[in-house]
Design a protein around this motif. Structure first.
Motif, PDB file in Angstrom:
ATOM      1  N   ASP A   1       0.817  -1.218   0.000  1.00 10.98           N
ATOM      2  CA  ASP A   1       0.000   0.000   0.000  1.00 10.98           C
ATOM      3  C   ASP A   1       0.850   1.268   0.000  1.00 10.98           C
ATOM      4  OD1 ASP A   1       0.886  -0.555   2.573  1.00 10.98           O
ATOM      5  OD2 ASP A   1      -0.836   0.415   3.516  1.00 10.98           O
TER       6      ASP A   1
ATOM      7  N   GLN B   1      -0.016   0.340  -7.640  1.00 14.78           N
ATOM      8  CA  GLN B   1      -1.250   0.003  -6.935  1.00 14.78           C
ATOM      9  C   GLN B   1      -2.407  -0.170  -7.923  1.00 14.78           C
ATOM     10  OE1 GLN B   1      -2.125   2.276  -3.402  1.00 14.78           O
ATOM     11  NE2 GLN B   1       0.046   2.610  -3.016  1.00 14.78           N
ATOM     12  N   ALA B   2      -2.429   0.667  -8.957  1.00 13.38           N
ATOM     13  CA  ALA B   2      -3.481   0.555  -9.970  1.00 13.38           C
ATOM     14  C   ALA B   2      -3.352  -0.768 -10.728  1.00 13.38           C
ATOM     15  CB  ALA B   2      -3.423   1.735 -10.931  1.00 13.38           C
TER      16      ALA B   2
ATOM     17  N   TYR C   1      -2.033  -3.518  -9.588  1.00 14.44           N
ATOM     18  CA  TYR C   1      -2.431  -4.567  -8.640  1.00 14.44           C
ATOM     19  C   TYR C   1      -3.952  -4.710  -8.611  1.00 14.44           C
ATOM     20  CZ  TYR C   1      -3.682  -6.382  -4.005  1.00 14.44           C
ATOM     21  OH  TYR C   1      -4.264  -7.066  -2.972  1.00 14.44           O
ATOM     22  N   ARG C   2      -4.654  -3.593  -8.510  1.00 14.49           N
ATOM     23  CA  ARG C   2      -6.127  -3.636  -8.458  1.00 14.49           C
ATOM     24  C   ARG C   2      -6.713  -4.118  -9.789  1.00 14.49           C
ATOM     25  NH1 ARG C   2      -6.936  -2.805  -3.559  1.00 14.49           N
ATOM     26  NH2 ARG C   2      -6.168  -1.029  -2.396  1.00 14.49           N
ATOM     27  N   ARG C   3      -6.088  -3.714 -10.896  1.00 11.90           N
ATOM     28  CA  ARG C   3      -6.541  -4.196 -12.204  1.00 11.90           C
ATOM     29  C   ARG C   3      -6.408  -5.713 -12.279  1.00 11.90           C
ATOM     30  NH1 ARG C   3      -2.325  -3.118 -16.129  1.00 11.90           N
ATOM     31  NH2 ARG C   3      -1.625  -5.043 -15.221  1.00 11.90           N
ATOM     32  N   ASN C   4      -5.262  -6.225 -11.831  1.00 16.20           N
ATOM     33  CA  ASN C   4      -5.044  -7.667 -11.861  1.00 16.20           C
ATOM     34  C   ASN C   4      -6.017  -8.405 -10.952  1.00 16.20           C
ATOM     35  OD1 ASN C   4      -2.993  -7.293 -13.682  1.00 16.20           O
ATOM     36  ND2 ASN C   4      -1.375  -7.384 -12.154  1.00 16.20           N
ATOM     37  N   LEU C   5      -6.335  -7.825  -9.805  1.00 21.36           N
ATOM     38  CA  LEU C   5      -7.331  -8.440  -8.915  1.00 21.36           C
ATOM     39  C   LEU C   5      -8.674  -8.564  -9.616  1.00 21.36           C
ATOM     40  CD1 LEU C   5      -6.855  -6.878  -5.354  1.00 21.36           C
ATOM     41  CD2 LEU C   5      -6.543  -9.254  -6.020  1.00 21.36           C
ATOM     42  N   ALA C   6      -9.028  -7.543 -10.392  1.00 26.17           N
ATOM     43  CA  ALA C   6     -10.329  -7.534 -11.064  1.00 26.17           C
ATOM     44  C   ALA C   6     -10.368  -8.470 -12.274  1.00 26.17           C
ATOM     45  CB  ALA C   6     -10.683  -6.116 -11.509  1.00 26.17           C
TER      46      ALA C   6
ATOM     47  N   ARG D   1      -6.958 -14.946  -8.413  1.00 25.47           N
ATOM     48  CA  ARG D   1      -6.021 -13.899  -7.980  1.00 25.47           C
ATOM     49  C   ARG D   1      -6.302 -13.637  -6.512  1.00 25.47           C
ATOM     50  NH1 ARG D   1      -1.442 -11.095  -9.950  1.00 25.47           N
ATOM     51  NH2 ARG D   1      -1.207  -9.347  -8.550  1.00 25.47           N
TER      52      ARG D   1
ATOM     53  N   THR E   1      -5.539 -11.519  -2.834  1.00 28.56           N
ATOM     54  CA  THR E   1      -5.123 -10.212  -2.318  1.00 28.56           C
ATOM     55  C   THR E   1      -3.792 -10.370  -1.596  1.00 28.56           C
ATOM     56  OG1 THR E   1      -6.211 -10.483  -0.177  1.00 28.56           O
ATOM     57  CG2 THR E   1      -7.535  -9.520  -1.968  1.00 28.56           C
ATOM     58  N   ASN E   2      -3.115  -9.256  -1.402  1.00 33.05           N
ATOM     59  CA  ASN E   2      -1.854  -9.277  -0.658  1.00 33.05           C
ATOM     60  C   ASN E   2      -2.074  -9.783   0.755  1.00 33.05           C
ATOM     61  OD1 ASN E   2      -0.339  -8.344  -2.812  1.00 33.05           O
ATOM     62  ND2 ASN E   2      -0.656  -6.204  -2.268  1.00 33.05           N
TER      63      ASN E   2
END
Length: 123
Positions: free
Chosen positions: A87, A94-95, A97-102, A107, A109-110
């Motif tokens: 974080d 960070q963007a 990371y969030r794109r990959n989560l979506a 996938r 989370t950390n």
């Protein structure tokens, strides 16, 4: 937990490969390991007719590399620090990371990966 263990395995394997492939690296060849959404990836690079020998060496290392308890703890702690400090990274990271989560399945989370790493032990 399996995803966290895969990340730890890849880090330990990369560390072991650095030791095993030192001479090859001096000749311009390299080998590495990483984990992605498709699983474990091995990479070999360089321009040399000895690349097949490096591939055989890496394949042998997959089966035989030893994990010292100190190396295990060092890699595990390093990965935990990376995950817990995510974080504080640059906004573009960070963007991504969030794109990959979506977009990627599965996938994790950390926080999920960190929880899995905390439980990881050396057999």
């Amino acid at each position: 937990a399996a995803a966290a263990q895969a990340e730890l395995y890849a880090a330990l394997l990369s560390d072991a490969l650095q030791d095993v492939t030192y001479q090859a690296a001096r000749a311009g060849l390299s080998a590495g390991a990483s984990v992605g959404w498709q699983g474990l990836s091995l990479s070999l690079s360089g321009y040399d007719q000895r690349l097949p020998e490096l591939a055989a060496l890496v394949a042998d290392s997959l089966r035989t590399f030893d994990v010292a308890p100190l190396a295990f703890e060092r890699q595990r702690d390093g990965l935990l620090r990376q995950l817990r400090g995510a974080d504080k990274r640059q906004p573009v990271e960070q963007a991504a990371y969030r794109r990959n989560l979506a977009l990627e399945t599965p996938r994790y989370t950390n926080e999920q990966l960190a929880a899995g790493l905390e439980k990881a032990t050396l057999p």
